[in-house]
Scaffold this motif. Structure first.
Motif, PDB file in Angstrom:
ATOM      1  N   LEU A  24      45.836 -46.902  12.442  1.00  0.00           N
ATOM      2  CA  LEU A  24      44.896 -46.316  13.398  1.00  0.00           C
ATOM      3  C   LEU A  24      45.621 -45.140  14.038  1.00  0.00           C
ATOM      4  CD1 LEU A  24      42.219 -46.403  15.004  1.00  0.00           C
ATOM      5  CD2 LEU A  24      43.341 -47.968  16.599  1.00  0.00           C
ATOM      6  N   THR A  25      45.045 -43.947  13.945  1.00  0.00           N
ATOM      7  CA  THR A  25      45.767 -42.744  14.378  1.00  0.00           C
ATOM      8  C   THR A  25      45.153 -42.042  15.577  1.00  0.00           C
ATOM      9  OG1 THR A  25      44.526 -41.391  12.785  1.00  0.00           O
ATOM     10  CG2 THR A  25      46.651 -42.298  12.052  1.00  0.00           C
ATOM     11  N   GLU A  26      43.901 -42.340  15.894  1.00  0.00           N
ATOM     12  CA  GLU A  26      43.258 -41.632  17.006  1.00  0.00           C
ATOM     13  C   GLU A  26      42.086 -42.446  17.540  1.00  0.00           C
ATOM     14  OE1 GLU A  26      41.370 -37.197  18.007  1.00  0.00           O
ATOM     15  OE2 GLU A  26      41.383 -37.930  15.931  1.00  0.00           O
ATOM     16  N   VAL A  27      41.939 -42.436  18.870  1.00  0.00           N
ATOM     17  CA  VAL A  27      40.774 -43.007  19.533  1.00  0.00           C
ATOM     18  C   VAL A  27      40.380 -42.031  20.633  1.00  0.00           C
ATOM     19  CG1 VAL A  27      39.784 -44.986  20.725  1.00  0.00           C
ATOM     20  CG2 VAL A  27      41.673 -45.335  19.126  1.00  0.00           C
ATOM     21  N   ARG A  28      39.136 -41.608  20.648  1.00  0.00           N
ATOM     22  CA  ARG A  28      38.671 -40.625  21.634  1.00  0.00           C
ATOM     23  C   ARG A  28      37.700 -41.231  22.631  1.00  0.00           C
ATOM     24  NH1 ARG A  28      37.095 -35.222  18.135  1.00  0.00           N
ATOM     25  NH2 ARG A  28      39.127 -34.904  17.104  1.00  0.00           N
ATOM     26  N   ILE A  51      30.202 -41.512   9.767  1.00  0.00           N
ATOM     27  CA  ILE A  51      31.474 -40.965   9.299  1.00  0.00           C
ATOM     28  C   ILE A  51      31.441 -39.445   9.451  1.00  0.00           C
ATOM     29  CG2 ILE A  51      33.020 -40.671   7.318  1.00  0.00           C
ATOM     30  CD1 ILE A  51      32.044 -43.333   6.253  1.00  0.00           C
ATOM     31  N   THR A  52      32.424 -38.887  10.132  1.00  0.00           N
ATOM     32  CA  THR A  52      32.469 -37.439  10.361  1.00  0.00           C
ATOM     33  C   THR A  52      33.551 -36.745   9.535  1.00  0.00           C
ATOM     34  OG1 THR A  52      33.872 -37.855  12.304  1.00  0.00           O
ATOM     35  CG2 THR A  52      31.503 -37.592  12.680  1.00  0.00           C
ATOM     36  N   ASN A  53      34.459 -37.513   8.974  1.00  0.00           N
ATOM     37  CA  ASN A  53      35.494 -36.933   8.113  1.00  0.00           C
ATOM     38  C   ASN A  53      35.979 -37.998   7.146  1.00  0.00           C
ATOM     39  OD1 ASN A  53      37.548 -34.881   7.308  1.00  0.00           O
ATOM     40  ND2 ASN A  53      38.972 -36.400   8.102  1.00  0.00           N
ATOM     41  N   ALA A  54      36.149 -37.614   5.887  1.00  0.00           N
ATOM     42  CA  ALA A  54      36.688 -38.515   4.865  1.00  0.00           C
ATOM     43  C   ALA A  54      37.300 -37.650   3.774  1.00  0.00           C
ATOM     44  CB  ALA A  54      35.594 -39.417   4.298  1.00  0.00           C
ATOM     45  N   GLU A  55      38.623 -37.637   3.698  1.00  0.00           N
ATOM     46  CA  GLU A  55      39.274 -36.777   2.709  1.00  0.00           C
ATOM     47  C   GLU A  55      40.654 -37.288   2.329  1.00  0.00           C
ATOM     48  OE1 GLU A  55      40.260 -32.859   4.031  1.00  0.00           O
ATOM     49  OE2 GLU A  55      40.884 -33.517   6.027  1.00  0.00           O
ATOM     50  N   TRP A  56      41.037 -36.956   1.094  1.00  0.00           N
ATOM     51  CA  TRP A  56      42.372 -37.245   0.577  1.00  0.00           C
ATOM     52  C   TRP A  56      43.200 -35.969   0.596  1.00  0.00           C
ATOM     53  CZ3 TRP A  56      44.119 -42.045  -0.990  1.00  0.00           C
ATOM     54  CH2 TRP A  56      43.157 -43.040  -1.141  1.00  0.00           C
ATOM     55  N   ILE A  57      44.484 -36.104   0.975  1.00  0.00           N
ATOM     56  CA  ILE A  57      45.391 -34.960   0.980  1.00  0.00           C
ATOM     57  C   ILE A  57      46.725 -35.370   0.365  1.00  0.00           C
ATOM     58  CG2 ILE A  57      44.323 -33.958   3.049  1.00  0.00           C
ATOM     59  CD1 ILE A  57      46.844 -34.936   4.593  1.00  0.00           C
ATOM     60  N   LEU A  58      47.498 -34.386  -0.066  1.00  0.00           N
ATOM     61  CA  LEU A  58      48.870 -34.631  -0.498  1.00  0.00           C
ATOM     62  C   LEU A  58      49.749 -34.774   0.728  1.00  0.00           C
ATOM     63  CD1 LEU A  58      49.096 -31.914  -3.310  1.00  0.00           C
ATOM     64  CD2 LEU A  58      48.843 -34.389  -3.638  1.00  0.00           C
ATOM     65  N   SER A  97      39.927 -42.780  14.236  1.00  0.00           N
ATOM     66  CA  SER A  97      40.431 -42.216  12.978  1.00  0.00           C
ATOM     67  C   SER A  97      41.514 -43.115  12.399  1.00  0.00           C
ATOM     68  CB  SER A  97      41.011 -40.813  13.203  1.00  0.00           C
ATOM     69  OG  SER A  97      40.018 -39.910  13.646  1.00  0.00           O
ATOM     70  N   TYR A  98      41.485 -43.242  11.083  1.00  0.00           N
ATOM     71  CA  TYR A  98      42.490 -44.010  10.357  1.00  0.00           C
ATOM     72  C   TYR A  98      43.133 -43.154   9.271  1.00  0.00           C
ATOM     73  CZ  TYR A  98      41.034 -48.562  12.266  1.00  0.00           C
ATOM     74  OH  TYR A  98      40.760 -49.627  13.096  1.00  0.00           O
ATOM     75  N   GLU A  99      44.341 -43.555   8.892  1.00  0.00           N
ATOM     76  CA  GLU A  99      45.053 -42.925   7.784  1.00  0.00           C
ATOM     77  C   GLU A  99      45.570 -44.024   6.871  1.00  0.00           C
ATOM     78  OE1 GLU A  99      48.349 -39.470   7.536  1.00  0.00           O
ATOM     79  OE2 GLU A  99      49.062 -41.292   8.537  1.00  0.00           O
ATOM     80  N   TYR A 100      45.426 -43.815   5.557  1.00  0.00           N
ATOM     81  CA  TYR A 100      45.986 -44.759   4.587  1.00  0.00           C
ATOM     82  C   TYR A 100      46.976 -44.016   3.689  1.00  0.00           C
ATOM     83  CZ  TYR A 100      46.586 -48.829   1.715  1.00  0.00           C
ATOM     84  OH  TYR A 100      47.153 -49.917   1.093  1.00  0.00           O
ATOM     85  N   ILE A 125      40.118 -40.757   7.513  1.00  0.00           N
ATOM     86  CA  ILE A 125      38.709 -41.040   7.754  1.00  0.00           C
ATOM     87  C   ILE A 125      38.467 -41.195   9.246  1.00  0.00           C
ATOM     88  CG2 ILE A 125      39.045 -43.532   7.381  1.00  0.00           C
ATOM     89  CD1 ILE A 125      36.152 -43.563   6.196  1.00  0.00           C
ATOM     90  N   SER A 126      37.374 -40.593   9.738  1.00  0.00           N
ATOM     91  CA  SER A 126      36.986 -40.674  11.148  1.00  0.00           C
ATOM     92  C   SER A 126      35.523 -41.086  11.234  1.00  0.00           C
ATOM     93  CB  SER A 126      37.177 -39.324  11.855  1.00  0.00           C
ATOM     94  OG  SER A 126      38.522 -38.920  11.821  1.00  0.00           O
ATOM     95  N   ALA A 127      35.208 -41.904  12.234  1.00  0.00           N
ATOM     96  CA  ALA A 127      33.833 -42.351  12.447  1.00  0.00           C
ATOM     97  C   ALA A 127      33.674 -42.807  13.882  1.00  0.00           C
ATOM     98  CB  ALA A 127      33.477 -43.488  11.493  1.00  0.00           C
ATOM     99  N   ASP A 128      32.421 -42.997  14.286  1.00  0.00           N
ATOM    100  CA  ASP A 128      32.187 -43.485  15.646  1.00  0.00           C
ATOM    101  C   ASP A 128      32.591 -44.950  15.774  1.00  0.00           C
ATOM    102  OD1 ASP A 128      30.124 -44.367  13.996  1.00  0.00           O
ATOM    103  OD2 ASP A 128      28.562 -44.138  15.524  1.00  0.00           O
TER     104      ASP A 128
END
Length: 257
Positions: A246-250, A177-184, A118-121, A193-196
Motif C-alpha cells: 500500500l503506497t498512498e491513501v488520500r 479505478i483511476t490508474n492501472a499500469e505496468w512499468i520497468l 494506491s498499491y504497487e506490486y 493501481i489506484s482506486a477509490d
C-alpha cells in the motif's frame, strides 16, 4: 472530560503479521499498535484503520484514527506529539514505524473518508536474497505492452466481483479505478493501481490475471469476459502477498505528507 480524535500515520513490513486487522489466534498490526498506544497514552486505546491488508502485505503508508480522552484536553503541542511518536517507536517492533500524529475533526474517519488508495506490486526475474519476501521472482518476463492494454480495459468497468475474495460481507463490489499500469523498475517490473476503494484480495487477483495476458495464455480482450462474468474462478491466481505494498491513501482534509 473532553475527547479529541487523532489520525496516526504509520508504515509497516507485513511479513510477520496476519494483516492489519486484529483477529483471534494470529498477530496483526492493529493489535500491536493498540497495545503500544494504550501503554504510552495510559488509557485503553483502539484504532480504526483506513482498510485491511492481507497477511504478508506491506504498507509504505497507512492511516488509522483513535480517540484520546482527558480533562479539558486540547490538541497536543508539536513537542508533545513528537514525544509521543518517539515513545511509540521505542516500544513498537522494528517492522512498524509511526510517522506522524495529528488532530482531526470528531467525525473524521480513517476508512470512510479516504478518497483514493494506491498499491504497487513488485516482480523481479533473477534470484536476489534481498528481494525475497518483498518482490515476487518470476523466471520468464511477460509482455508489458499486452498487460498494459488489458489494464486499460479494466478502467472501463466498475463491478470487480471477479477479483474479490469469496464470502466477503460488503455492500457493493463497485470500485472506480483511476490508474492501472505496468512499468520497468529496479531490474524488474512494477504494477501500479489506484482506486477509490479495493475489494479483499483484489490487487493480487488483478496481477495474477494480467500475468495470464502477459504470458499469452489469454488475449487482452479476454479481461472483459472475466470481469463481466463476475466469477472469481474465471480470473487468474492470487499472486504472493510479499510483493504487494500500500503506497498512498488520500483524504480531502490531509495535505501532502
Amino acid at each position: 472530560m473532553t475527547t479529541q480524535r487523532y489520525f496516526i500515520e504509520l508504515s509497516y513490513d507485513g511479513t510477520n503479521y496476519h494483516g492489519w486487522q486484529t483477529q483471534p489466534n494470529a498477530v496483526a498490526v492493529q493489535e500491536v499498535l493498540n497495545k503500544a498506544l494504550s501503554t504510552v497514552l495510559r488509557q485503553p486505546t483502539e484504532t480504526l484503520g483506513c482498510g485491511r491488508t492481507d497477511a504478508g502485505v506491506h504498507a509504505k503508508v497507512f492511516f488509522a484514527h483513535f480517540d484520546f480522552e482527558a480533562m479539558n484536553h486540547v490538541p497536543w503541542t508539536l513537542r508533545e506529539t513528537n514525544t509521543i511518536i518517539r515513545s511509540l517507536n521505542s516500544i513498537l517492533p522494528k517492522d512498524i514505524a509511526i510517522k506522524s500524529i495529528f488532530p482531526v475533526a470528531p467525525e473524521a474517519h480513517a476508512r470512510f473518508d479516504a478518497t483514493l488508495r494506491s498499491y504497487e506490486y513488485l516482480i523481479h526475474f533473477h534470484k536476489d536474497p534481498f528481494k525475497n519476501g518483498y518482490s515476487w521472482e518470476l523466471r520468464d518476463e511477460p509482455d508489458l505492452d499486452l498487460m498494459n492494454e488489458a489494464a486499460a480495459i479494466m478502467m472501463e468497468y466498475k463491478d470487480f466481483s471477479c477479483f474479490s475474495k469469496s464470502n466477503t460481507q460488503v455492500k457493493t463490489n463497485n470500485c472506480k479505478i483511476t490508474n492501472a499500469e505496468w512499468i520497468l523498475k529496479d531490474g524488474g517490473i512494477a504494477f501500479h493501481i489506484s482506486a477509490d476503494r479495493f475489494l479483499r484480495n483484489m490487487v493480487r487477483a488483478v496481477v495474477g490475471t494480467l500475468l495470464m495476458v502477459g504470458r499469452n495464455e489469454i488475449e487482452p480482450e479476454a479481461v472483459r469476459t472475466i470481469i463481466e462474468s463476475k466469477n472469481r474462478s474465471n480470473a487468474g491466481m492470487s499472486v504472493p502477498a510479499g510483493g504487494l505494498y500500500l503506497t498512498e491513501v488520500r483524504y480531502p482534509f490531509v495535505g501532502e505528507r
